[in-house]
Scaffold this motif. Structure first.
Motif, PDB file in Angstrom:
ATOM      1  N   ILE B 307       0.832  -1.201   0.000  1.00 17.64           N
ATOM      2  CA  ILE B 307       0.000   0.000   0.000  1.00 17.64           C
ATOM      3  C   ILE B 307       0.866   1.250   0.000  1.00 17.64           C
ATOM      4  O   ILE B 307       0.584   2.219  -0.699  1.00 17.64           O
ATOM      5  CB  ILE B 307      -0.984  -0.027   1.186  1.00 17.64           C
ATOM      6  CG1 ILE B 307      -1.991  -1.163   0.991  1.00 17.64           C
ATOM      7  CG2 ILE B 307      -1.712   1.301   1.312  1.00 17.64           C
ATOM      8  CD1 ILE B 307      -2.852  -1.464   2.193  1.00 17.64           C
ATOM      9  N   GLU B 308       1.942   1.206   0.767  1.00 15.61           N
ATOM     10  CA  GLU B 308       2.871   2.345   0.745  1.00 15.61           C
ATOM     11  C   GLU B 308       3.382   2.566  -0.677  1.00 15.61           C
ATOM     12  O   GLU B 308       3.482   3.691  -1.157  1.00 15.61           O
ATOM     13  CB  GLU B 308       4.042   2.096   1.691  1.00 15.61           C
ATOM     14  CG  GLU B 308       3.683   2.270   3.158  1.00 15.61           C
ATOM     15  CD  GLU B 308       4.789   1.810   4.087  1.00 15.61           C
ATOM     16  OE1 GLU B 308       4.565   1.793   5.299  1.00 15.61           O
ATOM     17  OE2 GLU B 308       5.884   1.444   3.587  1.00 15.61           O
ATOM     18  N   ARG B 309       3.702   1.489  -1.322  1.00 18.04           N
ATOM     19  CA  ARG B 309       4.208   1.579  -2.693  1.00 18.04           C
ATOM     20  C   ARG B 309       3.133   2.175  -3.602  1.00 18.04           C
ATOM     21  O   ARG B 309       3.402   3.077  -4.396  1.00 18.04           O
ATOM     22  CB  ARG B 309       4.622   0.173  -3.145  1.00 18.04           C
ATOM     23  CG  ARG B 309       5.215   0.039  -4.519  1.00 18.04           C
ATOM     24  CD  ARG B 309       6.561   0.717  -4.679  1.00 18.04           C
ATOM     25  NE  ARG B 309       7.609   0.201  -3.811  1.00 18.04           N
ATOM     26  CZ  ARG B 309       8.766   0.832  -3.584  1.00 18.04           C
ATOM     27  NH1 ARG B 309       9.017   1.992  -4.167  1.00 18.04           N
ATOM     28  NH2 ARG B 309       9.669   0.317  -2.771  1.00 18.04           N
ATOM     29  N   ILE B 310       1.922   1.671  -3.467  1.00 21.43           N
ATOM     30  CA  ILE B 310       0.822   2.157  -4.307  1.00 21.43           C
ATOM     31  C   ILE B 310       0.611   3.653  -4.119  1.00 21.43           C
ATOM     32  O   ILE B 310       0.417   4.394  -5.080  1.00 21.43           O
ATOM     33  CB  ILE B 310      -0.489   1.409  -3.960  1.00 21.43           C
ATOM     34  CG1 ILE B 310      -0.402  -0.039  -4.433  1.00 21.43           C
ATOM     35  CG2 ILE B 310      -1.692   2.105  -4.562  1.00 21.43           C
ATOM     36  CD1 ILE B 310      -1.509  -0.930  -3.891  1.00 21.43           C
ATOM     37  N   GLU B 311       0.691   4.055  -2.875  1.00 25.87           N
ATOM     38  CA  GLU B 311       0.387   5.454  -2.577  1.00 25.87           C
ATOM     39  C   GLU B 311       1.622   6.340  -2.647  1.00 25.87           C
ATOM     40  O   GLU B 311       1.614   7.464  -2.148  1.00 25.87           O
ATOM     41  CB  GLU B 311      -0.289   5.529  -1.202  1.00 25.87           C
ATOM     42  CG  GLU B 311      -1.618   4.768  -1.179  1.00 25.87           C
ATOM     43  CD  GLU B 311      -2.330   4.834   0.168  1.00 25.87           C
ATOM     44  OE1 GLU B 311      -1.704   5.261   1.160  1.00 25.87           O
ATOM     45  OE2 GLU B 311      -3.519   4.452   0.218  1.00 25.87           O
TER      46      GLU B 311
END
Lengths: 341, 341
Positions: B307-311
């Motif tokens: 999720i960190e990567r996505i955001e």
DNA sequence: CCAAAAAATGTTATCAGTAACATTATTCAG
DNA sequence: CTGAATAATGTTACTGATAACATTTTTTGG
């Protein structure tokens, strides 16, 4: 991002023609089909499903709402559902409610806003009805798994809990047990109720005394089983049961842990039977006599019913599939009955 | 279906104002906010996520690609991932590859066309690289779980397999075992390789003979374990191992079944240790000495990284989280060593 | 070889939101 | 009380695919 118009331009056709190639709809000349397909290949084009869903009103995604994927029963339900969904071109969204009505409600709202064509639903308890009404209002098809909900009439896949209970009870009774304790599940869950009722019926049928002290409320957890046995242990000797029927495996395991704690041996001192089986793949020495549920089938059939419903291939009338449990006799119930007064 | 324009009309404002109320963006007069919210409530309006995704290019859905949800290791991975995803406002799409590269490829294509913001990926084996390249081409973030893939540099959450192996081996060696068999996993799976290497290192460190006859290729299945032991049984007595290190639990269970079949007792005749634990909730008598994996953490941390990567909240550089296994010593490895030549 | 039918392809509008820009209302300093 | 700044709201266009209808091309029977 490559869009259908990029493909169209490069292939020298209209977007509509590309759409037709992709969906194999309408008439397309073989040569243009080839041309378009080649461009699609070259440009690595994948249709945008959000755009698709916007017009088609479908997403090919099913929601699976269960208490806990970690419960072996539901891991197999999930697997069955996923397999069938996949076969039919659908995917599965996973959600764990932990038996919490609020989480359940949250998830349902989530699902409503989310692209989900239908929902496989293991209800928390009877009060899930309100949550389900939300689905009904929004016209989202769903199928109940494992637990039915009074007042909700839809397709459902449930177990013949009475049969399973009856057979487990008769097994115990045949062994000579007369004082059989019941570790109940929550009274607001349909499966628990059915097992309770069938316990009573079995006792009555065999003219055994029903002792209220031996019927203990539980909550389908290990701790519930543990606590229930503690209460049993405070009974006078002549009331103490020779066997325990637990409404699910967690209750049974809690019960056994408590009994062993106190120096009791199973099955010599107390026999134990229950619903639900252990994980057959990693348990080297399955010990419990159980009414195993065809969990995979729950999911598989549930998904089938749901997809038929979604695709309007189902009859108007709600369908009810009742699966048979499998009784597996193991050590936990095999010993001469002691202490028969 | 109620749309944003229906709300707008009924509330006497423009669709944009409704949108602003929903997304809490821009400036809205308190009174109109209230008015709009009331209408939304009344009409039971839920925004259409397909339409939203069309402009926002995000779906708040993660894909979880694992070999089999039915494997207790992965049910806990799934649970961890789902919990974290939920916390962060995402949902989880479940897929089982059964370790089949084609299924894996199919699913990935599915995911590409499906609304998925990112993927939690347990690779089938090293050849998953090609499938992953597809994701890279399409610029879809993913995180590797459990197994790394040579040539793929992304965020990953893996286990310290060497440490786990080493500790299990030293445990055996400390007990006096010298002839320790290795039931390997497939050589094209990173975890199997690490365990293999660490087995060698441990043997070397303690100056034990490495007997190639005691190193058996397997496939992480019960049958693989069973077959491997059959081969061990055909060895001359003085080569037969006093202990077995199995690279996963299924190998171990297959091995034990075969050994028991042949009248061997564990641990008295042969000690057995392995990776992965049994289901702690339904196994009453855990028997195996294991290096248990923090499966829940795999999923939980994996989801977080993803999720960190996505955001775009992650550093450019791929992150590698290495979790420690927990050694749990049980009966299967506790007995005086017999047959020491 | 022609008209009618059928096949192949194109155009336009739409799905339900929202970004970008436009307009109107309100506030506030001077 | 005015004009600039800001707040509040509205309009229009666009997201990517497709349904519905329109047009062009091809086929076919007489």
């Amino acid at each position: 991002m490559v869009t259908i118009r990029d493909i169209a331009k490069k292939a020298g056709v209209s977007a509509m023609t590309v759409s037709r190639v992709i969906n194999q709809s309408g008439n397309i000349k073989e040569s243009t089909r080839k041309k378009v397909e080649k461009v699609i290949q070259e440009m690595n084009y994948i249709p945008n499903s959000a755009a698709r869903s916007l017009t088609s009103k479908e997403t090919k995604i099913l929601g699976l709402l269960i208490t806990d994927i970690t419960n072996p029963l539901f891991t197999h339900v999930a697997r069955g559902a996923e397999d069938k969904a996949r076969e039919m071109g659908y995917r599965l969204l996973l959600s764990n409610t932990d038996g919490d009505l609020h989480k359940e409600a949250d998830y349902l709202k989530f699902f409503l806003s989310t692209p989900v064509d239908g929902i496989l639903f293991e209800a928390c308890n009877d009060r899930s009805k309100e949550n389900l009404n939300l689905l009904i209002e929004h016209d989202i098809p769903f199928v109940l798994l494992d637990r039915s909900v009074p007042g909700i009439h839809t397709d459902q896949v449930i177990l013949d809990n009475r049969k399973g209970t009856f057979e487990l009870m008769e097994h115990l009774i045949k062994q000579g047990h007369k004082k059989i304790a019941l570790l109940q599940g929550p009274a607001d869950i349909s499966t628990a109720r059915s097992r309770h009722e069938a316990y009573m019926k079995a006792m009555e049928k065999h003219a055994l005394d029903i002792n209220p002290h031996l019927m203990l409320a539980g909550d389908f957890t290990q701790n519930g089983g543990f606590q229930a046995v503690l209460r049993l242990l405070s009974l006078p000797d002549d009331e103490f049961p020779t066997a325990i029927f637990a409404a699910n495996i967690f209750l049974a395991i809690g019960a056994i842990k408590c009994l062993r704690n106190q120096g009791y041996h199973i099955p010599d001192d107390v026999a134990v039977v229950c619903f639900d089986d252990v994980d057959p793949f990693t348990d080297l020495d399955p010990f419990l006599t159980v009414a195993a549920q065809p969990a995979y089938q729950f999911g598989y059939i549930g998904a089938q019913l749901l997809i038929e419903r979604i695709e309007n291939k189902a009859p108007q009338k709600p369908r009810e599939v009742i699966l048979a449990p499998e009784i597996i006799i193991r050590k936990s119930s095999l010993a001469p009955v002691r202490n028969v007064n």
